[in-house]
Design a protein around this motif. Structure first.
Motif, PDB file in Angstrom:
ATOM      1  N   ALA A 140       0.595  -1.110   0.104  1.00  6.96           N
ATOM      2  CA  ALA A 140       0.553  -0.181  -0.301  1.00  6.96           C
ATOM      3  C   ALA A 140       0.591   1.013  -0.132  1.00  6.96           C
ATOM      4  CB  ALA A 140      -1.053  -0.003   1.334  1.00  6.96           C
ATOM      5  N   PRO A 141       0.889   2.167  -1.191  1.00  5.27           N
ATOM      6  CA  PRO A 141       2.532   3.128  -0.976  1.00  5.27           C
ATOM      7  C   PRO A 141       1.761   4.285   0.152  1.00  5.27           C
ATOM      8  CG  PRO A 141       0.992   2.674  -3.032  1.00  5.27           C
ATOM      9  CD  PRO A 141       0.133   2.267  -2.000  1.00  5.27           C
ATOM     10  N   THR A 142       2.910   4.907   0.128  1.00  5.40           N
ATOM     11  CA  THR A 142       2.889   5.370   1.209  1.00  5.40           C
ATOM     12  C   THR A 142       1.918   6.969   0.867  1.00  5.40           C
ATOM     13  OG1 THR A 142       4.905   4.692   2.117  1.00  5.40           O
ATOM     14  CG2 THR A 142       4.373   7.059   2.667  1.00  5.40           C
ATOM     15  N   ARG A 143       1.182   7.806   1.437  1.00  5.65           N
ATOM     16  CA  ARG A 143       0.177   8.993   0.586  1.00  5.65           C
ATOM     17  C   ARG A 143       0.489   9.654   1.568  1.00  5.65           C
ATOM     18  NH1 ARG A 143       0.214   7.426  -4.501  1.00  5.65           N
ATOM     19  NH2 ARG A 143      -0.838   5.623  -4.928  1.00  5.65           N
ATOM     20  N   ILE A 144       0.511   9.332   2.878  1.00  7.87           N
ATOM     21  CA  ILE A 144       0.596  10.582   3.864  1.00  7.87           C
ATOM     22  C   ILE A 144       1.958  10.357   4.846  1.00  7.87           C
ATOM     23  CG2 ILE A 144      -0.920   9.695   5.208  1.00  7.87           C
ATOM     24  CD1 ILE A 144      -2.404  12.637   5.188  1.00  7.87           C
ATOM     25  N   ILE A 145       2.294  11.674   5.313  1.00  6.64           N
ATOM     26  CA  ILE A 145       2.901  12.073   6.337  1.00  6.64           C
ATOM     27  C   ILE A 145       2.568  12.400   7.695  1.00  6.64           C
ATOM     28  CG2 ILE A 145       5.812  11.783   6.882  1.00  6.64           C
ATOM     29  CD1 ILE A 145       6.725  11.212   4.771  1.00  6.64           C
ATOM     30  N   SER A 146       2.687  11.467   8.750  1.00 10.19           N
ATOM     31  CA  SER A 146       2.109  12.235  10.132  1.00 10.19           C
ATOM     32  C   SER A 146       2.784  12.801  11.054  1.00 10.19           C
ATOM     33  CB  SER A 146       0.444  11.259  10.338  1.00 10.19           C
ATOM     34  OG  SER A 146       0.160  11.996  11.853  1.00 10.19           O
TER      35      SER A 146
END
Ligand SMILES: Cc1ncc(COP(=O)(O)O)c(C=O)c1O
Length: 412
Positions: A153-159
């Motif tokens: 599941a590709p990275t789409r958001i960094i929190s």
């Protein structure tokens, strides 16, 4: 005899004041003051779902301006503003989030990222700086490219979370992570910040630059530097700022429009919310400027006193309003400490039912903790230290366990 409703209320308030305790369990436990109730009375009384409440609009615009964003959305809680940030980002499944393994969005939001936004979380272990904060190198190690590997599941958001356990994420590191997101624009990476206590980070940063003299302008500048680098940020008002309720999500106009839509879907559209917005606005003006010079200074004083007078270990650097202790080696048990603080000094720290091998606790300071309360805390610790019985000494590092491994939320 008929009792007028207002006199009923004031007798409840008086009784309540008499029972007042100093609550170190969380900065969410501040209580609304008479000044706040006065401000609430004077607030506008429009309907926020219709977008017609002036006090709500004013607060949203103020927080957007302070954080360097186009728009804001006032919501009931920090959990809601975080969850809305992910939902309104409209990330296509399968998508994933990278965040510090210790972060609130991962550990303490009841699995909301999976339930609300179909997101997989890859928790990031902080491997540098003694684990103080995650770095761009930690993120790179966990990053999942969108390269057609159907297993992933590709990275789409960094929190990011700032502050986290009261520690400040260095501005240079946020800039490096921003650069990393920009370098992966083709994958549409967004940067969100759980900035629940970014007020504290800004206050500490501004105070360091201004010899402790914080005004709203210098605070706003420091906050804008921190949050302006992110695509969205969630700022709690019911924690260090001291408001009764609320959190503001900030971002672009389009993003906030979507978040407002989903807020309604979550059941979080509130009607006459003006009083709550006005109280939060009052707290921004009155509590925030004192945060570094009063609350953070008291946290340092408490930590130092606990080390010197109680032989407690301070396990996390005290950079803002939190003090993490380990009582191992002090001869004082956590449950005993909790009980005596409540009985002798009207102080709550939770952990009354801690077992003898639970040795770690979190103490949180806020604007309703007075210098006298900190002194009273330390006096109790000193008395306990003198009385300490050898059987209470848990010196073996393998024996102490931390209830913080499961949750920082200590019940009474
Ligand atoms: C870092 C952080 N983010 C978010 C939240 C959620 O806030 P709320 O309790 O208003 O949902 C908390 C609550 O303690 C928090 O500590």
């Amino acid at each position: 005899m008929t009792v007028h409703p207002s006199s009923q209320f004031s007798s409840v308030a008086t009784k309540h004041a008499a029972q007042r305790k100093f609550d170190f369990r969380s900065d969410t436990l501040t209580q609304p003051t008479d000044e706040m109730f006065d401000v609430m009375k004077a607030a506008s009384r429009g309907d926020d779902v219709y977008g017609e409440d002036a006090s709500v609009r004013a607060l949203e615009a103020k927080v957007a301006r302070l954080t360097g964003h186009e728009a804001g959305l006032f919501c009931v809680s920090g959990t809601m503003t975080n969850q809305l940030a992910f939902k309104a980002a409209c990330l296509p499944p399968p998508s994933s989030v990278l965040c510090d393994a210790r972060s609130h969005v991962f550990r303490y939001e009841a699995g909301g990222l999976a339930a609300n936004s179909q997101l997989t979380v890859y928790p990031v272990q902080a491997q540098q700086n003694g684990g103080h904060h995650i770095t761009v190198e930690d993120i790179e190690r966990h990053f999942i490219p969108d390269d057609q590997d159907v297993h992933m599941a590709p990275t789409r958001i960094i929190s990011l979370e700032n502050t986290r356990d009261g520690t400040i994420l260095p501005l240079d590191e946020i800039r490096r992570i921003r650069d990393f997101c920009d370098a992966h624009k083709h994958q549409g990476i967004r940067l969100h910040m759980d900035a629940a206590r970014a007020w504290d980070a800004a206050a500490a940063t501004a105070a360091a630059a201004n010899n402790g003299q914080n005004d709203l302008a210098s605070l706003g500048q420091a906050l804008q530097e921190i949050t302006g680098l992110c695509d969205s940020a969630s700022l709690c008002l019911s924690k260090g700022i001291g408001a009764p309720i609320g959190s503001v999500l900030v971002g672009s106009h389009d993003f906030i429009r979507k978040a407002r839509h989903f807020r309604k879907q979550f059941g979080g559209g509130w009607r006459q919310a003006g009083g709550l917005a006005a109280a939060a606005d009052w707290c921004l003006d009155h509590v925030w400027p004192k945060m570094a010079t009063e609350t953070h200074v008291l946290a340092q004083r408490l930590a130092l006193g606990l080390e010197q007078r109680g032989r407690f270990k301070i396990t996390v650097p005290v950079e803002t309003n939190m003090v993490f202790i380990d009582v191992r080696g002090s001869g004082i048990g956590l449950a005993q400490l909790s009980q005596r603080l409540e009985e002798e000094a009207n102080i709550l720290i939770g952990n009354r039912n801690a077992t003898s091998d639970q040795t770690a606790a979190r103490l949180v300071l806020h604007w309703q903790i007075t210098p006298e309360a900190v002194d009273a805390f330390l006096d109790v610790v000193e008395r306990l230290s003198r009385e300490a019985a050898p059987e209470h000494f848990v010196n073996d590092p393998s024996k102490g366990t931390t209830n913080l491994e499961t949750s920082v939320y200590a019940s009474r």
